[in-house]
Design a protein around this motif. Structure first.
Motif, PDB file in Angstrom:
ATOM      1  N   LEU A   1     -25.044  16.881 -38.556  1.00  0.00           N
ATOM      2  CA  LEU A   1     -25.950  15.785 -39.212  1.00  0.00           C
ATOM      3  C   LEU A   1     -25.433  15.459 -40.521  1.00  0.00           C
ATOM      4  CD1 LEU A   1     -29.402  17.412 -37.923  1.00  0.00           C
ATOM      5  CD2 LEU A   1     -28.329  15.275 -37.257  1.00  0.00           C
ATOM      6  N   GLU A   2     -24.623  16.347 -41.093  1.00  0.00           N
ATOM      7  CA  GLU A   2     -24.148  15.983 -42.764  1.00  0.00           C
ATOM      8  C   GLU A   2     -22.680  15.366 -42.454  1.00  0.00           C
ATOM      9  OE1 GLU A   2     -23.905  19.768 -44.328  1.00  0.00           O
ATOM     10  OE2 GLU A   2     -26.110  20.236 -44.555  1.00  0.00           O
ATOM     11  N   GLY A   3     -22.512  14.945 -41.377  1.00  0.00           N
ATOM     12  CA  GLY A   3     -21.178  14.075 -41.297  1.00  0.00           C
ATOM     13  C   GLY A   3     -20.119  14.802 -41.384  1.00  0.00           C
ATOM     14  N   ARG A   4     -19.995  16.165 -41.311  1.00  0.00           N
ATOM     15  CA  ARG A   4     -18.829  17.055 -41.654  1.00  0.00           C
ATOM     16  C   ARG A   4     -17.791  17.134 -40.432  1.00  0.00           C
ATOM     17  NH1 ARG A   4     -20.934  22.638 -44.013  1.00  0.00           N
ATOM     18  NH2 ARG A   4     -18.579  23.089 -43.815  1.00  0.00           N
ATOM     19  N   THR A   5     -16.697  17.480 -40.454  1.00  0.00           N
ATOM     20  CA  THR A   5     -15.605  17.711 -39.353  1.00  0.00           C
ATOM     21  C   THR A   5     -14.618  18.807 -39.706  1.00  0.00           C
ATOM     22  OG1 THR A   5     -14.022  16.461 -37.993  1.00  0.00           O
ATOM     23  CG2 THR A   5     -14.079  15.766 -40.295  1.00  0.00           C
ATOM     24  N   ALA A   6     -14.026  18.981 -38.633  1.00  0.00           N
ATOM     25  CA  ALA A   6     -13.071  20.144 -38.685  1.00  0.00           C
ATOM     26  C   ALA A   6     -11.779  19.602 -38.485  1.00  0.00           C
ATOM     27  CB  ALA A   6     -13.344  21.344 -37.866  1.00  0.00           C
ATOM     28  N   LEU A   7     -11.529  18.356 -38.204  1.00  0.00           N
ATOM     29  CA  LEU A   7     -10.420  17.699 -38.092  1.00  0.00           C
ATOM     30  C   LEU A   7      -9.483  17.171 -39.398  1.00  0.00           C
ATOM     31  CD1 LEU A   7     -11.567  14.911 -35.477  1.00  0.00           C
ATOM     32  CD2 LEU A   7     -10.214  16.823 -35.092  1.00  0.00           C
ATOM     33  N   LYS A   8      -8.304  17.574 -39.347  1.00  0.00           N
ATOM     34  CA  LYS A   8      -7.366  17.179 -40.429  1.00  0.00           C
ATOM     35  C   LYS A   8      -6.038  16.991 -40.113  1.00  0.00           C
ATOM     36  CE  LYS A   8      -7.032  21.921 -42.338  1.00  0.00           C
ATOM     37  NZ  LYS A   8      -7.162  23.030 -43.414  1.00  0.00           N
TER      38      LYS A   8
ATOM     39  N   LEU B   1     -19.007  14.152 -29.624  1.00  0.00           N
ATOM     40  CA  LEU B   1     -18.759  15.115 -30.565  1.00  0.00           C
ATOM     41  C   LEU B   1     -17.320  15.326 -30.752  1.00  0.00           C
ATOM     42  CD1 LEU B   1     -21.481  17.716 -29.503  1.00  0.00           C
ATOM     43  CD2 LEU B   1     -21.556  15.760 -31.265  1.00  0.00           C
ATOM     44  N   LYS B   2     -16.364  14.465 -30.341  1.00  0.00           N
ATOM     45  CA  LYS B   2     -15.014  14.604 -30.408  1.00  0.00           C
ATOM     46  C   LYS B   2     -14.312  14.553 -31.971  1.00  0.00           C
ATOM     47  CE  LYS B   2     -14.098  15.686 -26.128  1.00  0.00           C
ATOM     48  NZ  LYS B   2     -15.428  15.535 -25.442  1.00  0.00           N
ATOM     49  N   GLY B   3     -15.564  13.827 -32.702  1.00  0.00           N
ATOM     50  CA  GLY B   3     -14.993  13.298 -33.963  1.00  0.00           C
ATOM     51  C   GLY B   3     -15.518  14.474 -34.873  1.00  0.00           C
ATOM     52  N   VAL B   4     -16.054  15.551 -34.421  1.00  0.00           N
ATOM     53  CA  VAL B   4     -16.340  16.604 -35.348  1.00  0.00           C
ATOM     54  C   VAL B   4     -15.263  17.742 -35.019  1.00  0.00           C
ATOM     55  CG1 VAL B   4     -18.028  18.435 -35.760  1.00  0.00           C
ATOM     56  CG2 VAL B   4     -18.949  15.994 -35.260  1.00  0.00           C
ATOM     57  N   PHE B   5     -15.243  18.228 -33.657  1.00  0.00           N
ATOM     58  CA  PHE B   5     -14.527  19.133 -33.248  1.00  0.00           C
ATOM     59  C   PHE B   5     -12.873  18.910 -32.577  1.00  0.00           C
ATOM     60  CE2 PHE B   5     -19.088  20.180 -32.645  1.00  0.00           C
ATOM     61  CZ  PHE B   5     -19.066  21.407 -33.532  1.00  0.00           C
ATOM     62  N   GLY B   6     -12.704  17.535 -32.154  1.00  0.00           N
ATOM     63  CA  GLY B   6     -11.713  16.990 -31.426  1.00  0.00           C
ATOM     64  C   GLY B   6     -12.052  17.284 -30.081  1.00  0.00           C
ATOM     65  N   HIS B   7     -10.861  17.343 -29.060  1.00  0.00           N
ATOM     66  CA  HIS B   7     -10.986  17.506 -27.821  1.00  0.00           C
ATOM     67  C   HIS B   7     -10.684  19.164 -27.512  1.00  0.00           C
ATOM     68  CE1 HIS B   7     -10.720  17.421 -23.670  1.00  0.00           C
ATOM     69  NE2 HIS B   7     -10.114  16.404 -23.447  1.00  0.00           N
ATOM     70  N   THR B   8     -11.785  19.746 -27.410  1.00  0.00           N
ATOM     71  CA  THR B   8     -11.460  21.120 -27.271  1.00  0.00           C
ATOM     72  C   THR B   8     -11.233  21.609 -25.897  1.00  0.00           C
ATOM     73  OG1 THR B   8     -13.939  21.475 -27.091  1.00  0.00           O
ATOM     74  CG2 THR B   8     -12.882  21.852 -29.332  1.00  0.00           C
ATOM     75  N   MET B   9     -11.113  20.783 -24.854  1.00  0.00           N
ATOM     76  CA  MET B   9     -10.523  20.750 -23.530  1.00  0.00           C
ATOM     77  C   MET B   9     -11.466  21.723 -22.734  1.00  0.00           C
ATOM     78  SD  MET B   9      -6.539  21.018 -24.812  1.00  0.00           S
ATOM     79  CE  MET B   9      -5.716  21.335 -23.379  1.00  0.00           C
ATOM     80  N   GLY B  10     -10.937  23.043 -22.454  1.00  0.00           N
ATOM     81  CA  GLY B  10     -11.620  23.817 -21.129  1.00  0.00           C
ATOM     82  C   GLY B  10     -13.095  24.235 -22.154  1.00  0.00           C
TER      83      GLY B  10
END
Length: 358
Positions: free
Chosen positions: A27-34, A279-288
């Motif tokens: 909700l705050e717009g944060r992401t773990a992607l870098k 939600l891929k813009g937050v965590f990326g593609h976490t596959m399984g």
């Protein structure tokens, strides 16, 4: 008819290990992607969501360790000996090939032993729908009447094998991904473990139905007509009014063809007016792990009466007029659909409904 409910859950992600706090991060717009350079020995930089601390528990790989940690949270207060484990993953310990038994079956046994489970575990490995397919498997196990509790555990870590494989397909973006956006140019990878405890005892959320369909289109390309996803959607929609849906949480990988296929399937199923988020813009593609992690966060957001935003989305870039959520919005509806698709033409959908609702 036996009804199946979701009880405990646990998550491990690079953004945090508490699902409620993760919801707030979204909700705050944060992401773990870098952007990562030189990681795993990959010669080309890539954007991903990766754990910084990669410590392992004794006798377990890092992949197995985060899986066990997420599972313990989901099992809190439960006698694990009577719980059946369904492990969902695509690659597991693939980076350890040549050094030990890297089969997912071996990982499942080690995880089950670490959790004190006495029932032989099962493995579901079905490309990117593995987590969702694992939930469908757990649902069916409980509906069979042979089990009373099933822990569905989705987990994935990245490696040189996976990253360079996606790079060879020209599927990765060098920027943070943009699901359904006109400027999208590829996906980001991610790592996570997520677990949901399913039971026949009444709980806060019910899995009403689940479907897995294969359109057999191509080893890595989705159907251009959304055939498999459309059929999965139609099956889980039986007996429910689309107007009762709070949202559809989609796969939303940010690749040109996958987002387009999902939009076509949603429109064909008569769901173009239902809010859509990814939600891929937050965590990326976490596959399984994706099917389990994204289902947990969808349940929590619906509990709060919120349709989560799609991070990275700005301008609709698909041919059908789907209602992609660019920002958070309110909802009072008590049901949602989780949709996923993957390599080999696999597609899956789950219908969740608030416990006690009819």
């Amino acid at each position: 008819m036996i009804r199946v409910y979701c009880h405990g859950y646990g998550v491990r992600t690079p953004l945090g290990n508490n699902a409620g706090e993760l919801l707030q991060c979204i909700l705050e717009g944060r992401t773990a992607l870098k952007l990562h350079t030189g990681v795993f020995g990959c010669p080309v930089p890539f954007v991903a969501s990766l754990f910084e601390d990669r410590a392992s528990a004794p006798g377990l790989s890092f992949f197995e360790s985060i899986a066990v940690e997420a599972a313990k949270d989901a099992l809190a207060g439960t006698d694990s000996a009577s719980v059946a484990l369904v492990l969902a993953s695509i690659k597991g310990n693939v980076e350890k090939i040549g050094g030990e038994d890297v089969s997912l079956a071996a990982s499942a046994r080690r995880i089950a032993d670490a959790l004190g489970m006495e029932i032989p575990p099962l493995v579901v490995s079905n490309a990117c729908i593995s987590g969702l397919a694992g939930l469908v498997q757990g649902f069916r196990m409980l509906r069979s009447g042979r089990y009373s509790k099933v822990l569905v555990l989705g987990a994935e870590v990245q490696s040189k094998f996976i990253v360079t494989g996606f790079q060879s397909l020209k599927a990765l973006s060098m920027e943070q991904c943009k699901p359904f956006d006109a400027a999208r140019d590829g996906l980001n990878l991610g790592e996570a473990a997520a677990a949901i405890l399913l039971s026949t005892e009444e709980g806060p959320w019910e899995i009403v139905s689940g479907a897995v369909r294969n359109d057999a289109n191509h080893i890595s390309g989705p159907s251009r007509t959304g055939e498999g996803s459309w059929k999965a959607l139609c099956q889980v929609l039986e007996g429910i009014n689309p107007e009762d849906l709070a949202f559809i949480n989609v796969h939303g990988t940010s690749t040109v063809y996958n987002d387009e296929m999902e939009a076509i399937a949603i429109d064909r199923a008569g769901l173009a007016d239902v809010p859509v988020n990814a939600l891929k813009g937050v965590f990326g593609h976490t596959m399984g792990a994706a099917g389990v992690l994204e289902s947990i966060l969808s349940m929590l957001s619906a509990d709060r009466g919120v349709v989560l935003p799609t991070r990275g989305f700005s301008t609709l870039g698909v041919s059908r007029p789907v209602k992609v959520s660019a920002s958070a919005s309110k909802t009072d509806k008590k049901a949602f659909i989780k949709l996923l698709s993957g390599f080999g033409g696999v597609n899956g959908a789950l219908l969740f409904r608030k416990g006690g609702e009819r």
